[in-house]
Design a protein around this motif. Sequence first.
Motif, PDB file in Angstrom:
ATOM      1  N   MET A 224       0.826  -1.204   0.000  1.00  0.00           N
ATOM      2  CA  MET A 224       0.000   0.000   0.000  1.00  0.00           C
ATOM      3  C   MET A 224       0.862   1.257   0.000  1.00  0.00           C
ATOM      4  O   MET A 224       0.595   2.216  -0.746  1.00  0.00           O
ATOM      5  CB  MET A 224      -0.917   0.003   1.222  1.00  0.00           C
ATOM      6  N   ASN A 225       1.894   1.259   0.811  1.00  0.00           N
ATOM      7  CA  ASN A 225       2.787   2.415   0.869  1.00  0.00           C
ATOM      8  C   ASN A 225       3.481   2.654  -0.464  1.00  0.00           C
ATOM      9  O   ASN A 225       3.641   3.803  -0.900  1.00  0.00           O
ATOM     10  CB  ASN A 225       3.825   2.228   1.972  1.00  0.00           C
ATOM     11  N   ARG A 226       3.905   1.557  -1.103  1.00  0.00           N
ATOM     12  CA  ARG A 226       4.534   1.704  -2.427  1.00  0.00           C
ATOM     13  C   ARG A 226       3.525   2.242  -3.429  1.00  0.00           C
ATOM     14  O   ARG A 226       3.873   3.037  -4.322  1.00  0.00           O
ATOM     15  CB  ARG A 226       5.086   0.358  -2.891  1.00  0.00           C
ATOM     16  N   GLU A 232       1.841   9.498  -5.813  1.00  0.00           N
ATOM     17  CA  GLU A 232       2.472  10.817  -5.683  1.00  0.00           C
ATOM     18  C   GLU A 232       3.299  11.154  -6.912  1.00  0.00           C
ATOM     19  O   GLU A 232       3.391  12.322  -7.311  1.00  0.00           O
ATOM     20  CB  GLU A 232       3.364  10.847  -4.440  1.00  0.00           C
ATOM     21  N   GLU A 233       3.894  10.129  -7.509  1.00  0.00           N
ATOM     22  CA  GLU A 233       4.723  10.324  -8.698  1.00  0.00           C
ATOM     23  C   GLU A 233       3.912  10.213  -9.983  1.00  0.00           C
ATOM     24  O   GLU A 233       4.468  10.196 -11.076  1.00  0.00           O
ATOM     25  CB  GLU A 233       5.860   9.306  -8.698  1.00  0.00           C
ATOM     26  N   GLU A 234       2.587  10.086  -9.831  1.00  0.00           N
ATOM     27  CA  GLU A 234       1.652   9.986 -10.960  1.00  0.00           C
ATOM     28  C   GLU A 234       1.932   8.769 -11.836  1.00  0.00           C
ATOM     29  O   GLU A 234       1.671   8.774 -13.037  1.00  0.00           O
ATOM     30  CB  GLU A 234       1.668  11.275 -11.792  1.00  0.00           C
ATOM     31  N   ASP A 235       2.442   7.712 -11.207  1.00  0.00           N
ATOM     32  CA  ASP A 235       2.655   6.445 -11.896  1.00  0.00           C
ATOM     33  C   ASP A 235       1.489   5.525 -11.535  1.00  0.00           C
ATOM     34  O   ASP A 235       1.581   4.681 -10.642  1.00  0.00           O
ATOM     35  CB  ASP A 235       3.993   5.832 -11.471  1.00  0.00           C
ATOM     36  N   VAL A 236       0.386   5.713 -12.227  1.00  0.00           N
ATOM     37  CA  VAL A 236      -0.842   5.018 -11.866  1.00  0.00           C
ATOM     38  C   VAL A 236      -0.708   3.517 -12.063  1.00  0.00           C
ATOM     39  O   VAL A 236      -1.226   2.730 -11.255  1.00  0.00           O
ATOM     40  CB  VAL A 236      -2.020   5.575 -12.691  1.00  0.00           C
ATOM     41  N   LEU A 240      -1.448   0.791  -9.235  1.00  0.00           N
ATOM     42  CA  LEU A 240      -2.432  -0.275  -9.367  1.00  0.00           C
ATOM     43  C   LEU A 240      -1.814  -1.644  -9.080  1.00  0.00           C
ATOM     44  O   LEU A 240      -2.434  -2.499  -8.445  1.00  0.00           O
ATOM     45  CB  LEU A 240      -3.020  -0.270 -10.777  1.00  0.00           C
ATOM     46  N   GLU A 241      -0.585  -1.831  -9.528  1.00  0.00           N
ATOM     47  CA  GLU A 241       0.075  -3.112  -9.276  1.00  0.00           C
ATOM     48  C   GLU A 241       0.283  -3.331  -7.778  1.00  0.00           C
ATOM     49  O   GLU A 241       0.001  -4.408  -7.241  1.00  0.00           O
ATOM     50  CB  GLU A 241       1.420  -3.177 -10.002  1.00  0.00           C
ATOM     51  N   GLN A 242       0.769  -2.283  -7.095  1.00  0.00           N
ATOM     52  CA  GLN A 242       1.032  -2.404  -5.668  1.00  0.00           C
ATOM     53  C   GLN A 242      -0.262  -2.558  -4.860  1.00  0.00           C
ATOM     54  O   GLN A 242      -0.350  -3.396  -3.959  1.00  0.00           O
ATOM     55  CB  GLN A 242       1.832  -1.203  -5.169  1.00  0.00           C
ATOM     56  N   TYR A 243      -1.270  -1.758  -5.183  1.00  0.00           N
ATOM     57  CA  TYR A 243      -2.544  -1.891  -4.488  1.00  0.00           C
ATOM     58  C   TYR A 243      -3.155  -3.264  -4.752  1.00  0.00           C
ATOM     59  O   TYR A 243      -3.766  -3.871  -3.868  1.00  0.00           O
ATOM     60  CB  TYR A 243      -3.532  -0.806  -4.943  1.00  0.00           C
ATOM     61  N   GLY A 244      -2.988  -3.755  -5.972  1.00  0.00           N
ATOM     62  CA  GLY A 244      -3.519  -5.069  -6.313  1.00  0.00           C
ATOM     63  C   GLY A 244      -2.866  -6.177  -5.505  1.00  0.00           C
ATOM     64  O   GLY A 244      -3.533  -7.107  -5.044  1.00  0.00           O
ATOM     65  N   ALA A 263      -7.266   4.542  -7.716  1.00  0.00           N
ATOM     66  CA  ALA A 263      -6.226   4.492  -8.754  1.00  0.00           C
ATOM     67  C   ALA A 263      -6.827   4.189 -10.112  1.00  0.00           C
ATOM     68  O   ALA A 263      -6.408   4.761 -11.135  1.00  0.00           O
ATOM     69  CB  ALA A 263      -5.168   3.453  -8.379  1.00  0.00           C
ATOM     70  N   LEU A 264      -7.812   3.298 -10.144  1.00  0.00           N
ATOM     71  CA  LEU A 264      -8.487   2.995 -11.410  1.00  0.00           C
ATOM     72  C   LEU A 264      -9.214   4.227 -11.945  1.00  0.00           C
ATOM     73  O   LEU A 264      -9.141   4.542 -13.139  1.00  0.00           O
ATOM     74  CB  LEU A 264      -9.482   1.848 -11.212  1.00  0.00           C
ATOM     75  N   ALA A 265      -9.912   4.953 -11.075  1.00  0.00           N
ATOM     76  CA  ALA A 265     -10.620   6.161 -11.504  1.00  0.00           C
ATOM     77  C   ALA A 265      -9.655   7.204 -12.023  1.00  0.00           C
ATOM     78  O   ALA A 265      -9.935   7.895 -13.028  1.00  0.00           O
ATOM     79  CB  ALA A 265     -11.436   6.712 -10.332  1.00  0.00           C
ATOM     80  N   ASN A 266      -8.512   7.333 -11.375  1.00  0.00           N
ATOM     81  CA  ASN A 266      -7.515   8.319 -11.803  1.00  0.00           C
ATOM     82  C   ASN A 266      -6.862   7.966 -13.127  1.00  0.00           C
ATOM     83  O   ASN A 266      -6.231   8.819 -13.758  1.00  0.00           O
ATOM     84  CB  ASN A 266      -6.446   8.480 -10.726  1.00  0.00           C
TER      85      ASN A 266
END
Length: 312
Positions: A224-226, A232-236, A240-244, A263-266
Amino acid sequence: MKAQNYEIQKDAFAHTFSIVARDTATGEMAVGVQSHWFSVGSVVAWGRSGVGVVATQSFVNPAYGPRGLDLMAAGYTASEALDSLVALDDGKDYRQVAFLDTEGRTAAHTGEKCVEAASHINDTNFSVQANMMLNDAVVPAMEKAFKDHADLPLAERVVKVLQAAQEAGGDIRGKQSAALLVVGPTKVENSWEDKKIDLRVDDHAEPLEELDRLLKVARAYEHMNRGDLAMEEEDVEEALEQYGLAMEMFPDNLEMKYWTAVALANSDRLEEAIPLFEGIFAEDENWREMTRRLPASGLLNVSEKELEEIVN
């Protein structure tokens, strides 16, 4: 270091089993402990990134923790640091202490008056020690478990060692609390970066089961932290990979589902995000209100129309 005799600490009566250990691949260092004593982690486990770790137990003298770390930070080896403190300690016959430094050098002391079964085994990169155990099998079982689980990350390996100690008989009085502390191989500038893992179970019927559960939660929140950093770095895509990965570990955790949906919405993937949002809102309406507040903070980048579609 100024000479000083250390009196027995009557209020720190932590008979227990513990391990200090180092991961040769990462250089991380750890302390793991369980005891039939309230909040054992608050008195037994000490560590500092780039310096070493200490376990101080039996009739605990907490000074061994910070003073031992200070000595190792000043260049003392683990054995030099421990020997110098034991020599000044009037209560040394009641102490059990283990030191480990950044080179994996270890030193341990088991006082003659520690309650049986009491012993230690120390080697390069680890030391296992115990007192007031049910039998003499506990410490050898810990050594075996450490060697048998060399393929695991250090924190998980330490938990295996503690579990092996309990299975071999453990504390003759039973079990109540446990702790796990992991620090890094190099010194850090900021004190809040010092501890990589810091978990305590202060009072529980099955402290090692709870410690193992907390470690799994901690690993999920590392993802989650990653993910947050990626956002923050706008690397959606990375987010998504980390949240997944976090969500796979704890699929029923609403927090992890929620930030995946955000993240999906963004990333303009509303069709995938909305079912996740709907499921979350169905379980807890507060998340719906939370979603209305996110655009103002820049955490949800959608149009007003899209926001209404999400929350309604």
